[in-house]
Design a protein around this motif. Structure first.
Motif, short mmCIF file in Angstrom:
data_model
loop_
_atom_site.label_atom_id
_atom_site.label_comp_id
_atom_site.label_asym_id
_atom_site.label_seq_id
_atom_site.Cartn_x
_atom_site.Cartn_y
_atom_site.Cartn_z
N GLU A 180 114.16 1.09 -17.75
CA GLU A 180 114.21 -0.33 -17.54
C GLU A 180 113.09 -0.71 -16.52
O GLU A 180 112.21 -1.59 -16.88
CB GLU A 180 115.33 -0.84 -17.56
N SER A 181 113.11 -0.32 -15.33
CA SER A 181 112.25 -0.64 -14.33
C SER A 181 110.72 -0.14 -14.84
O SER A 181 109.99 -1.12 -14.54
CB SER A 181 112.67 0.05 -12.97
N LEU A 182 110.61 1.07 -15.27
CA LEU A 182 109.29 1.35 -15.47
C LEU A 182 108.70 0.50 -16.68
O LEU A 182 107.45 -0.07 -16.53
CB LEU A 182 109.21 2.99 -15.98
N SER A 183 109.44 0.06 -17.50
CA SER A 183 109.05 -0.84 -18.66
C SER A 183 108.61 -2.23 -17.90
O SER A 183 107.62 -2.70 -18.26
CB SER A 183 110.07 -1.02 -19.80
N ALA A 184 109.37 -2.67 -17.33
CA ALA A 184 109.40 -4.12 -16.40
C ALA A 184 107.87 -3.97 -15.62
O ALA A 184 107.13 -4.89 -15.67
CB ALA A 184 110.42 -4.35 -15.94
N ASN A 185 107.60 -2.72 -14.94
CA ASN A 185 106.40 -2.70 -14.23
C ASN A 185 105.21 -2.73 -15.26
O ASN A 185 104.35 -3.27 -14.87
CB ASN A 185 106.36 -1.26 -13.34
N ILE A 186 105.45 -2.09 -16.37
CA ILE A 186 104.30 -1.94 -17.28
C ILE A 186 103.96 -3.33 -17.79
O ILE A 186 102.64 -3.58 -17.76
CB ILE A 186 104.46 -0.82 -18.29
N GLN A 187 105.06 -3.94 -18.25
CA GLN A 187 104.70 -5.29 -18.63
C GLN A 187 104.09 -6.22 -17.63
O GLN A 187 103.49 -7.00 -17.96
CB GLN A 187 106.23 -6.01 -19.20
N LEU A 188 104.63 -6.00 -16.46
CA LEU A 188 104.11 -6.90 -15.32
C LEU A 188 102.54 -6.80 -15.16
O LEU A 188 101.78 -7.61 -15.06
CB LEU A 188 104.81 -6.79 -14.16
N GLY A 189 102.09 -5.38 -15.24
CA GLY A 189 100.73 -5.16 -15.08
C GLY A 189 99.87 -5.52 -16.12
O GLY A 189 98.86 -5.91 -15.91
N ILE A 190 100.28 -5.49 -17.33
CA ILE A 190 99.68 -5.94 -18.60
C ILE A 190 99.42 -7.55 -18.29
O ILE A 190 98.38 -7.94 -18.39
CB ILE A 190 100.32 -5.85 -19.79
N PHE B 149 124.42 9.86 -13.73
CA PHE B 149 123.14 10.24 -13.84
C PHE B 149 122.30 9.16 -14.94
O PHE B 149 121.13 9.08 -15.02
CB PHE B 149 122.95 11.73 -14.12
N SER B 150 123.26 9.21 -16.13
CA SER B 150 122.65 8.50 -17.44
C SER B 150 121.96 6.95 -17.07
O SER B 150 121.26 6.43 -17.47
CB SER B 150 123.27 8.54 -18.56
N GLY B 151 123.39 6.41 -16.29
CA GLY B 151 122.94 5.16 -15.75
C GLY B 151 121.63 5.04 -14.83
O GLY B 151 120.73 4.06 -15.10
N ARG C 81 118.03 8.20 -22.31
CA ARG C 81 117.96 7.34 -21.37
C ARG C 81 118.79 5.92 -21.61
O ARG C 81 118.46 4.81 -20.86
CB ARG C 81 116.22 6.81 -21.10
N ASN C 82 119.70 6.09 -22.47
CA ASN C 82 120.48 4.94 -22.79
C ASN C 82 121.87 5.33 -22.38
O ASN C 82 122.44 6.38 -23.30
CB ASN C 82 120.13 4.68 -24.23
N THR C 83 122.48 5.00 -21.52
CA THR C 83 123.85 5.50 -21.17
C THR C 83 124.80 5.35 -22.21
O THR C 83 125.68 6.60 -22.42
CB THR C 83 124.34 4.68 -20.10
N VAL C 84 124.92 4.44 -22.98
CA VAL C 84 125.83 4.42 -24.00
C VAL C 84 125.46 5.49 -25.24
O VAL C 84 126.68 5.92 -25.57
CB VAL C 84 125.77 2.89 -24.83
#
Length: 182
Positions: free
Chosen positions: A159-169, A150-152, A110-113
């Motif tokens: 990154e979006s999922l992580s941000a959503n989880i952090q916001l929820g917490i 696709f990897s992008g 899930r990391n393009t590089v």
């Protein structure tokens, strides 16, 4: 009456027959599976991926099993945190694997590089990575563009999922609700 010597016919070797026989060796095929959480639903997917690839490899007469490499409950954003992935890459570098099968680009990385670096390294070794969902074989000409795209998407989704989880917490903490994982 003198007997004449037997007539000998020389048949020249055909190099294409020899090369065809060399190509008929079985390809060593491995599969990489990954799920990112320990949720029950994800664990079922993890087992299903392993069973699917074991069956797929074992039923193809042109292939031999080179291994099923599976990281369970581990993020795809960093290859360093995935021991089975790294083991598979080591075996590829030792020329013990010819093809790697995986469900999708997001399962591979899930990391393009990271994704592009590993795919390029494997391509230089002549090793194909086949992404079934996207129907991409990394040894084809157009694969790099599609993989980048696709990897992008996979990285952005992570990154979006992580941000959503952090916001929820943070929102739960403001309301005085705290979740402890034990």
């Amino acid at each position: 009456m003198k007997e004449s010597p037997p007539k000998v016919i020389t048949i020249p070797a055909k190099p294409e027959v020899a090369s065809r026989q060399a190509v008929q060796r079985q390809l060593r095929v491995a599969a990489y599976c990954r799920v990112s959480t320990d949720d029950e639903e994800q664990l079922t997917s993890y087992e299903a991926q392993q069973n699917y690839y074991t069956d797929k490899i074992m039923t193809n007469r042109e292939w031999t099993m080179a291994g099923i490499f599976a990281d369970e409950g581990i993020t795809g954003t960093s290859a360093r945190k995935r021991p089975e992935f790294l083991k598979m890459i080591r075996l590829c570098k030792q020329k013990k694997i010819d093809i790697v099968l995986t469900k999708s680009i997001s399962r591979f990385a899930r990391n393009t590089v990271d994704c592009l670096n590993y795919i390029r390294a494997l391509r230089e070794l002549g090793i194909a990575v086949i992404f079934e969902k996207e129907n991409i074989n990394t040894l084809t000409e157009s694969s790099e563009f599609l993989i980048t795209l696709f990897s992008g998407f996979a990285q952005a989704e992570s990154e979006s999922l992580s941000a959503n989880i952090q916001l929820g917490i943070r929102m739960a903490m403001k309301e005085g609700k705290v979740n402890f994982h034990y």
